[in-house]
Design a protein around this motif. Structure first.
Motif, short mmCIF file in Angstrom:
data_model
loop_
_atom_site.label_atom_id
_atom_site.label_comp_id
_atom_site.label_asym_id
_atom_site.label_seq_id
_atom_site.Cartn_x
_atom_site.Cartn_y
_atom_site.Cartn_z
N SER A 643 0.83 -1.21 0.00
CA SER A 643 0.00 0.00 0.00
C SER A 643 0.86 1.26 0.00
O SER A 643 0.55 2.25 -0.66
CB SER A 643 -0.95 0.00 1.20
OG SER A 643 -0.21 -0.01 2.41
N LEU A 644 1.98 1.22 0.70
CA LEU A 644 2.87 2.38 0.77
C LEU A 644 3.52 2.65 -0.58
O LEU A 644 3.57 3.80 -1.04
CB LEU A 644 3.93 2.11 1.84
CG LEU A 644 4.67 3.31 2.45
CD1 LEU A 644 5.25 2.94 3.79
CD2 LEU A 644 5.77 3.78 1.53
N ILE A 645 3.99 1.58 -1.25
CA ILE A 645 4.67 1.74 -2.54
C ILE A 645 3.67 2.12 -3.63
O ILE A 645 3.98 2.91 -4.52
CB ILE A 645 5.45 0.46 -2.88
CG1 ILE A 645 6.69 0.36 -1.97
CG2 ILE A 645 5.87 0.43 -4.34
CD1 ILE A 645 7.43 -0.94 -2.04
N MET A 646 2.45 1.58 -3.55
CA MET A 646 1.42 1.97 -4.53
C MET A 646 1.10 3.47 -4.40
O MET A 646 0.91 4.16 -5.39
CB MET A 646 0.15 1.15 -4.33
CG MET A 646 0.30 -0.32 -4.65
SD MET A 646 0.88 -0.59 -6.34
CE MET A 646 1.07 -2.37 -6.33
N GLU A 647 1.01 3.95 -3.18
CA GLU A 647 0.74 5.37 -2.98
C GLU A 647 1.92 6.21 -3.49
O GLU A 647 1.73 7.28 -4.08
CB GLU A 647 0.49 5.66 -1.50
CG GLU A 647 0.21 7.11 -1.17
CD GLU A 647 -1.08 7.64 -1.79
OE1 GLU A 647 -1.30 8.86 -1.72
OE2 GLU A 647 -1.87 6.84 -2.34
N ALA A 648 3.14 5.70 -3.27
CA ALA A 648 4.32 6.40 -3.77
C ALA A 648 4.28 6.49 -5.30
O ALA A 648 4.60 7.52 -5.90
CB ALA A 648 5.59 5.69 -3.32
N ASN A 649 3.87 5.40 -5.93
CA ASN A 649 3.76 5.38 -7.39
C ASN A 649 2.69 6.38 -7.87
O ASN A 649 2.88 7.09 -8.86
CB ASN A 649 3.42 3.96 -7.86
CG ASN A 649 3.03 3.91 -9.32
OD1 ASN A 649 1.84 3.87 -9.67
ND2 ASN A 649 4.02 3.93 -10.19
N ARG A 650 1.57 6.42 -7.17
CA ARG A 650 0.48 7.34 -7.55
C ARG A 650 0.97 8.79 -7.49
O ARG A 650 0.75 9.58 -8.41
CB ARG A 650 -0.73 7.14 -6.64
CG ARG A 650 -1.95 7.94 -7.06
CD ARG A 650 -3.13 7.63 -6.14
NE ARG A 650 -3.03 8.31 -4.88
CZ ARG A 650 -3.50 9.55 -4.65
NH1 ARG A 650 -4.08 10.23 -5.64
NH2 ARG A 650 -3.39 10.11 -3.47
N LEU A 651 1.65 9.14 -6.40
CA LEU A 651 2.15 10.51 -6.25
C LEU A 651 3.23 10.82 -7.28
O LEU A 651 3.31 11.94 -7.79
CB LEU A 651 2.69 10.70 -4.83
CG LEU A 651 1.65 10.62 -3.71
CD1 LEU A 651 2.34 10.65 -2.36
CD2 LEU A 651 0.64 11.75 -3.82
N PHE A 652 4.05 9.83 -7.59
CA PHE A 652 5.10 10.01 -8.59
C PHE A 652 4.49 10.27 -9.97
O PHE A 652 4.90 11.19 -10.70
CB PHE A 652 6.00 8.78 -8.63
CG PHE A 652 6.93 8.72 -9.81
CD1 PHE A 652 7.70 9.82 -10.17
CD2 PHE A 652 7.06 7.56 -10.55
CE1 PHE A 652 8.55 9.76 -11.26
CE2 PHE A 652 7.92 7.49 -11.64
CZ PHE A 652 8.66 8.59 -12.00
N ARG A 653 3.47 9.50 -10.34
CA ARG A 653 2.83 9.71 -11.64
C ARG A 653 2.14 11.07 -11.71
O ARG A 653 2.10 11.71 -12.75
CB ARG A 653 1.85 8.58 -11.94
CG ARG A 653 2.54 7.30 -12.38
CD ARG A 653 1.57 6.21 -12.78
NE ARG A 653 0.85 5.67 -11.63
CZ ARG A 653 -0.43 5.86 -11.38
NH1 ARG A 653 -1.18 6.58 -12.20
NH2 ARG A 653 -1.00 5.32 -10.31
N ARG A 654 1.57 11.50 -10.59
CA ARG A 654 0.96 12.83 -10.57
C ARG A 654 2.01 13.90 -10.82
O ARG A 654 1.79 14.83 -11.61
CB ARG A 654 0.26 13.07 -9.22
CG ARG A 654 -0.51 14.40 -9.20
CD ARG A 654 -1.22 14.63 -7.88
NE ARG A 654 -0.28 14.93 -6.81
CZ ARG A 654 -0.64 15.28 -5.57
NH1 ARG A 654 -1.93 15.33 -5.26
NH2 ARG A 654 0.26 15.55 -4.65
#
Length: 811
Positions: A643-654
């Motif tokens: 969940s932490l890495i998925m959120e990191a990926n979401r913020l990175f793509r944004r």
């Protein structure tokens, strides 16, 4: 005992002068007085030999660490003794911090004080500035205690979680000193540890033959010291002609063959001949991973200009030459990424092995004439990787005329030098992967592979050396930056771990270098969040700095420092197999994640994505040497980290989608597309329909079905593209691959039509049609609007009045 040691050494040094070979001398001990006295006597012995033979005065380079009192005392004893008694030599005393500046210099002897440090890069760099007939003297601690001494370099290899280094590399280094002809004296005990002579045949110099017909002045050719250098100068002459779109010269050599010097000489011939024949200004760009790497080239170019009586001016920055120029010509240094895009009549890449292959391709394709010079075996990089990955592309290109020159004759010493053999063996400069036969290839095809957990002590032992050579040989071939320091890091860094993939026939076909990172000590977390630094721990540090997630500080994982596959069997699933086993072992160890960072290309990124790694961060600018953006990817090993890495990926793509027109405007479209398509969590999960004012909807309709140009509607397309890449997949309009590419390049990166066509192959007219089509799809998908012959509203004014006072929310 010292007198006996010196008598045997005298015979060997006499023979070394005859054969123009070097000799290896080691003085061991902790008593600075005894060590200094022994080194002084060796140098005075060498001085007497030179004086007896009526040789020119020579300079011995003395390197030491001036922050240590015992090192200063040894230096003072040697300096005073040599100054008082010498007849034919003088000392040039320097500190290790200046070692890079000595590249290209030549000395008649060398003293390396290794009492407090043994840095492999320094040894590899400095031993090769010594000419034949001279001693290479190493000052080391007590022989029996040296292995476990905490050196400066070992301290650099530690991290807060592992404050004590391993003690493997010096044991290996000692074993190699004993395995090669050398003279080793224990000054404290006044004992001879080893004394082995080397029989050098009498050296008879060969005068290089200068071609009868040359376009360059003969005086330039007379500067060449070997036939190889003559061939390189003649090759640069060849670059003046051109029949095909590209003319490329490659120059390969082992260390110390005079490659850079020959290129520097030839460049003066090139600019002078080019400006006269073409009747214009002659511009040459030279590049390397570091401006230090081209100082020899500039030095010899200046010498060549002086010989021809050409006035040349130097432009220097921080003590390094960045440019030579004269009337109608210039030779300029630029970092590799800049050299790839700047116009020039010739681009020279020195130490091309230190530059990523994609950037080499760019330099080649963007220029009519280019020269790629590289060391095959050396600390600058993997020359064989250059041969394996770049040369085939040059050879197979029908629009490229290629000439290849290989240099074999050493400049400073005669062939067969025993110190060169020792150096290559000790630092694995000539390490090669295993040769694969039909049975090995069959094993790979049938996936008969094993994952080896390697212990560094075993790996650097006599028993494990064969595996080490295969392992390191793969690194040398596969990676553009491979240094002797990396060898010592594998040996002594306490948090680093080597792994290998082998066939069941026993051949190493995959090499993996891992570093354990995290958890971050509690007292350092706030400091890192505020921008502080920590040794190692690259992945936790980036999570803290860029994602501001404190919880990640308490996690632990493996960073994949390097992973490489045998060049003969790449693309066979070996790397994927290795990463799967690494992930399994990390889970068994209770780690939370496996991660890696590297200069991103689409090919590399696809490999990591296939193995379940998720991009979480990318540098905001390109590395000036590699020309690539550095990307970090992580693979979660438990639900909390997922969940932490998925959120990191979401913020990175944004961040990425919002910055493609700024920091990432020149990011390769295929890399951007791969990152944006890794979207397990949408950037904006509640964005079902972009919020457009009716006036904007009317404009969009006119653009989609009427005469409005893209330029007049670019703001609308930009907002729609942001929405497309940010909302859940289920809520997006269906688009094809070409449409995705145009949305990224033309709309989000704001590139010119011709730039998009050049990079993607999609013609201008097709781009405009694609964007109109996307506008129609968006109108129908989001608002149910199709072409009905009328606008979206009766008038734009009615729409404005109807919405006046409402909060207008764009994406």
């Amino acid at each position: 005992m010292l007198k006996q040691f010196l008598r045997e050494l005298e015979d060997d040094l006499d023979n070394a002068v005859e054969g123009k070979h070097r000799r290896l001398v080691v003085i061991s001990g902790d008593d600075p007085s005894k060590v200094g006295e022994a080194v002084k006597e060796v140098l005075l012995l060498y001085d007497r030999i030179r004086y007896r033979r009526d040789m020119e005065k020579g300079t011995v380079l003395y390197m030491f660490h001036d922050e240590f009192e015992d090192a200063k005392k040894i230096k003072d004893i040697v300096k005073a003794g040599v100054k008082e008694n010498r007849k034919n030599i003088e000392l040039s005393i320097n500190v290790y911090e200046a070692s890079k500046k000595l590249l290209g210099s030549t000395y008649q002897g060398l003293v390396l004080d290794l009492t407090h440090d043994l840095r492999p890069n320094d040894v590899g760099r400095l031993v090769e500035v010594v000419e034949g007939g001279a001693p290479v003297i190493l000052i080391v601690p007590k022989w029996e205690e040296w292995d476990t001494r905490i050196t400066l370099f070992k301290k650099l290899l530690t991290v807060p979680q592992y404050p004590e280094p391993r003690h493997v590399f010096i044991t290996w280094f000692k074993r190699k000193l004993l395995a090669h002809p050398s003279h080793i004296y224990h000054a404290d005990k006044e004992e001879i540890i080893k004394q082995e002579k080397f029989e050098s045949p009498k050296w008879v110099p060969k005068r290089p033959e200068i071609p009868e017909k040359t376009r360059f002045p003969k005086k330039l050719y007379e500067l060449a010291l070997t036939q190889d250098q003559v061939n390189v100068i003649q090759g640069i002459e060849w670059l003046l002609g051109r029949k095909k779109s590209h003319r490329v010269l490659t120059v390969t050599a082992d260390r110390g063959r005079g490659k850079s010097g020959a290129v520097g000489i030839g460049l003066i011939g090139f600019v002078e001949t080019f400006k006269k024949s073409k009747g214009g200004f002659a511009k040459v760009i030279v590049t390397s991973a570091d401006p230090i790497g081209v100082q020899t080239l500039f030095s010899l170019a200046m010498k060549a200009a002086n010989v021809l009586g050409i006035k040349a001016k130097r432009v220097e920055k921080k003590g390094y030459v960045y440019e030579l120029h004269g009337e109608g010509w210039s030779i300029e240094y630029w970092p590799p990424a800049d050299a790839a895009v700047k116009s020039a009549d010739l681009v020279v890449v020195d130490e091309a092995a230190g530059i990523p292959v994609p950037l080499l391709h760019k330099i080649w394709k963007n220029h009519k004439r280019s020269l790629f010079a590289t060391t095959i075996h050396g600390y600058e990089g993997a020359g064989r990787g250059f041969n394996v990955r770049f040369l085939p592309a040059l050879k197979n290109d029908k629009k490229t005329e290629l000439k290849m020159i290989h240099m074999t004759e050493p400049i400073r010493y005669a062939p067969g030098d025993p110190v060169e053999r020792w150096l290559y063996d000790s630092l694995l400069l000539d390490a090669e992967p295993a040769k694969l036969d039909s049975e090995d290839l069959k094993a790979i095809k049938e996936k008969r592979l094993k994952y080896l957990k390697l212990d560094p002590e075993w790996l650097f032992s006599e028993e494990g050396e064969g595996v080490l050579r295969q392992l390191f040989g793969i690194y040398v071939l596969a990676h553009y930056r491979n240094e002797p320091d990396d060898l010592a890091m594998i040996a002594d860094a306490p948090h680093h771990t080597p792994r290998a993939v082998v066939t069941d026939t026993g051949k190493v076909v995959g090499a993996i270098h891992l570093a354990e990172e995290g958890p971050i000590p509690e007292d350092m977390i706030d400091e890192l969040l505020a921008g502080g630094k920590i040794a190692g721990n690259i992945i936790p540090d980036r999570f803290l700095k860029h994602l501001r997630v404190r919880d990640f500080a308490y996690t632990k994982g493996w960073r994949v420092v390097r992973i490489a596959t045998h060049p003969d069997v790449q693309g066979k699933g070996i790397g994927t197999f290795g990463l799967e086993r690494v992930s399994e072992e990390a889970s068994e160890r209770g780690y939370d994640w496996v991660a890696s960072g590297f200069g991103v290309t689409a090919q590399l990124l696809r490999f990591w994505l296939r193995s379940g790694f998720i991009p979480v961060h990318m540098s905001p600018d390109r590395n000036p040497s590699s020309g690539e953006f550095t990307i970090l990817l992580a693979k979660p090993l438990n639900e909390k980290l997922r969940s932490l890495i998925m959120e990191a990926n979401r913020l990175f793509r944004r961040r990425l989608v919002m910055a493609l027109h700024l920091n990432y405007r020149d990011l390769e479209w295929d890399v951007a597309k791969l990152i944006l398509e890794t979207d397990p969590l949408p950037v904006q999960p509640d964005l079902k329909v972009p919020r457009f004012h009716p006036v904007d909807l009317d404009r969009l309709w006119i653009y989609a079905y009427g005469p409005m140009t893209f330029e007049a509607a670019s703001d609308l397309l930009y907002r729609l593209s942001l929405a497309y890449w940010s909302q859940p997949k289920a809520w997006r309009p269906e688009v094809d691959e070409e449409m995705k590419i145009v949305l990224i390049t033309k709309v989000l990166q704001s590139k010119k039509w011709e730039e998009v066509e050049e990079e993607t192959g999609i013609p201008f007219k097709k781009q405009t049609a694609i964007l109109k089509s996307f506008a129609r799809k968006a109108l129908k998908h989001y608002w149910g609007i199709e072409d009905g012959g009328k606008g979206v509203s009766k008038t734009a004014l009615d729409a404005f009045l109807a919405f006046r006072g409402r909060k207008l929310l764009d994406f």
